[in-house]
Scaffold this motif. Structure first.
Motif: not given
Length: 122
Positions: A95-97, A111-122
């Motif tokens: 997320c960013a502002a 400004f930046w957030g710390q990030g969150t992991q998204v994993t998409v499996s096939s």
């Protein structure tokens, strides 16, 4: 100063959906444009989409029609709803502002957030 905290990341199968949230505090939220970026391993951080302070939204071509950004000014929160996810969507989502009208490049982000992991499996 603006503090951003993302939540909602996780593991999802290809074709599935996932929603991310970003809670903002600090400088007046309604006067900031909010964006989502993502960074896959070994790749540069890339723009996903944004919502400006008038409520207008814009997205990178690869996610148009599948991702939706909304904001709740009363709750100082911005959301990213991701549908029809693909394995290439696996990344850390940030997320960013920014104060400008256009926040589609990293140079426009304050400004930046710390990030969150998204994993998409096939």
């Amino acid at each position: 100063q603006v503090q951003l905290v993302e939540s909602g990341g996780g593991l999802v199968q290809a074709g599935g959906s996932l929603g991310l949230s970003c809670a903002a505090s600090g400088r007046t939220f309604s006067s900031s444009s909010m964006a989502w970026f993502r960074q896959a391993p070994g790749k540069e951080r890339e723009f996903v989409g944004a919502i400006n302070y008038f409520g207008g939204t814009y997205y990178t071509d690869s996610v148009k029609g599948r991702f939706t950004i909304t904001r709740d000014k009363a709750m100082n929160t911005v959301y990213l709803q991701m549908n029809s996810l693909k394995p290439e969507g696996t990344a850390i989502y940030y997320c960013a502002a920014g104060a400008g009208f256009d926040v589609s490049s990293t140079q426009t982000i304050e400004f930046w957030g710390q990030g969150t992991q998204v994993t998409v499996s096939s």
